[in-house]
Design a protein around this motif. Structure first.
Motif, PDB file in Angstrom:
ATOM      1  N   ASP A 218      29.441  56.500  49.417  1.00  0.00           N
ATOM      2  CA  ASP A 218      30.579  57.116  50.110  1.00  0.00           C
ATOM      3  C   ASP A 218      31.883  56.872  49.354  1.00  0.00           C
ATOM      4  O   ASP A 218      32.763  57.755  49.312  1.00  0.00           O
ATOM      5  CB  ASP A 218      30.688  56.564  51.536  1.00  0.00           C
ATOM      6  CG  ASP A 218      29.564  57.063  52.429  1.00  0.00           C
ATOM      7  OD1 ASP A 218      28.959  58.096  52.090  1.00  0.00           O
ATOM      8  OD2 ASP A 218      29.298  56.413  53.454  1.00  0.00           O
TER       9      ASP A 218
ATOM     10  N   LYS B 231      37.041  56.559  45.464  1.00  0.00           N
ATOM     11  CA  LYS B 231      37.560  55.189  45.475  1.00  0.00           C
ATOM     12  C   LYS B 231      37.037  54.419  44.267  1.00  0.00           C
ATOM     13  O   LYS B 231      37.712  53.514  43.753  1.00  0.00           O
ATOM     14  CB  LYS B 231      37.169  54.485  46.776  1.00  0.00           C
ATOM     15  CG  LYS B 231      37.869  55.057  48.002  1.00  0.00           C
ATOM     16  CD  LYS B 231      37.453  54.314  49.268  1.00  0.00           C
ATOM     17  CE  LYS B 231      38.167  54.887  50.484  1.00  0.00           C
ATOM     18  NZ  LYS B 231      37.742  54.206  51.735  1.00  0.00           N
TER      19      LYS B 231
ATOM     20  N   TYR C 264      32.021  59.386  46.515  1.00  0.00           N
ATOM     21  CA  TYR C 264      32.406  60.729  46.970  1.00  0.00           C
ATOM     22  C   TYR C 264      33.887  60.812  47.346  1.00  0.00           C
ATOM     23  O   TYR C 264      34.518  61.873  47.207  1.00  0.00           O
ATOM     24  CB  TYR C 264      31.543  61.145  48.164  1.00  0.00           C
ATOM     25  CG  TYR C 264      30.118  61.487  47.787  1.00  0.00           C
ATOM     26  CD1 TYR C 264      29.829  62.181  46.617  1.00  0.00           C
ATOM     27  CD2 TYR C 264      29.052  61.117  48.615  1.00  0.00           C
ATOM     28  CE1 TYR C 264      28.526  62.483  46.266  1.00  0.00           C
ATOM     29  CE2 TYR C 264      27.743  61.435  48.280  1.00  0.00           C
ATOM     30  CZ  TYR C 264      27.479  62.110  47.100  1.00  0.00           C
ATOM     31  OH  TYR C 264      26.189  62.424  46.752  1.00  0.00           O
ATOM     32  N   SER C 265      34.443  59.703  47.790  1.00  0.00           N
ATOM     33  CA  SER C 265      35.859  59.714  48.177  1.00  0.00           C
ATOM     34  C   SER C 265      36.762  59.279  47.016  1.00  0.00           C
ATOM     35  O   SER C 265      37.965  59.074  47.206  1.00  0.00           O
ATOM     36  CB  SER C 265      36.081  58.777  49.370  1.00  0.00           C
ATOM     37  OG  SER C 265      35.733  57.446  49.041  1.00  0.00           O
TER      38      SER C 265
END
Length: 251
Positions: free
Chosen positions: A27, A33, A30-31
């Motif tokens: 996640d 970070k 995908y973001s």
């Protein structure tokens, strides 16, 4: 969430560390970070840690230690014993002595914690990848007694040469059978060039000599063991007065 097909493939490849790490980081990837390369590096590191942990666990199980839970970090320096310091224990826990094919002898009265400490050094050796095996003195001598006239058992003795560290616990409780002395000398002579011994004993070195029938063989064997050894002479109160070896860190 990690793609189900990718997760299935990684699991089939038994890359469980990669699965765990990517599942936790996907996640964040995908973001934006973290980037994919960072996630992959973390996944590889996690996989290596898990594999190393499994390898160490296998080595410890294979060592057949009396106290497989014993760890150097749990050594009790508060007990009333002479011959142990935190500095010396930490020094030898680096296992350089095994790398250099040196031996270690732990001498002291019964109950002082020699066996526990031997097992603690053994688990540390396993953590560094050294193949280790623990023997009670009677078990070790019995192997050589069986090998005197048995070709199959001679092969078992040869297998001992594959170990980096052999532990002989409670050396000298009985005399060494004369029939064993020759084959034992041959083994020690060869093993001393490629492996290390860790011996615990209630007896001082002069008593070790008395355990042999042939003084010439005694000189040859003990010369290879003692003169290539680091020695801890431990004295003080019996740890059994404090509590069970399974309940406390006895040494």
């Amino acid at each position: 969430m990690l793609n189900h097909e990718l997760k299935a493939l990684l699991t089939k490849l038994k890359l469980h560390g990669v699965v765990t790490s990517l599942s936790a980081n996907i996640d964040a990837v995908y973001s934006n970070k973290i980037n994919f390369e960072e996630a992959l590096i973390d996944a590889c590191n996690t996989e290596l840690l898990i594999r190393n942990s499994r390898s160490v666990d296998r080595l410890i199980r294979g060592a057949n230690l009396r106290y497989a839970h014993a760890r150097i970090d749990d050594v009790n320096f508060e007990a009333n014993r002479i011959g142990l310091t935190q500095q010396s224990i930490n020094r030898f826990s680096e296992c350089t002595w095994i790398h250099n094919h040196k031996n270690m002898n732990l001498l002291g009265s019964t109950g002082i914690g020699k066996t526990w400490l031997a097992c603690a050094f053994a688990t540390k050796a396993c953590s560094k990848g050294y193949k280790t095996k623990f023997f009670k003195y009677f078990e070790f001598i019995a192997l050589f007694e069986k090998a005197v006239d048995n070709t199959i058992d001679k092969q078992l003795i040869k297998k001992l040469m594959t170990f980096d560290l052999l532990i002989i616990d409670d050396f000298g409780l009985t005399s060494i059978p004369s029939a064993v002395e020759g084959i034992l000398l041959d083994f020690i002579d060869n093993f001393s060039m490629q492996g290390s011994l860790l011996i615990t004993s209630q007896f001082s070195y002069d008593i070790w000599y008395e355990k042999f029938n042939d003084p010439t063989i005694a000189d040859a064997i003990l010369d290879r063991i003692i003169h290539n050894s680091y020695t801890f002479e431990i004295s003080g109160d019996s740890m059994r007065k404090i509590g069970s070896s399974d309940e406390i860190a006895t040494l």
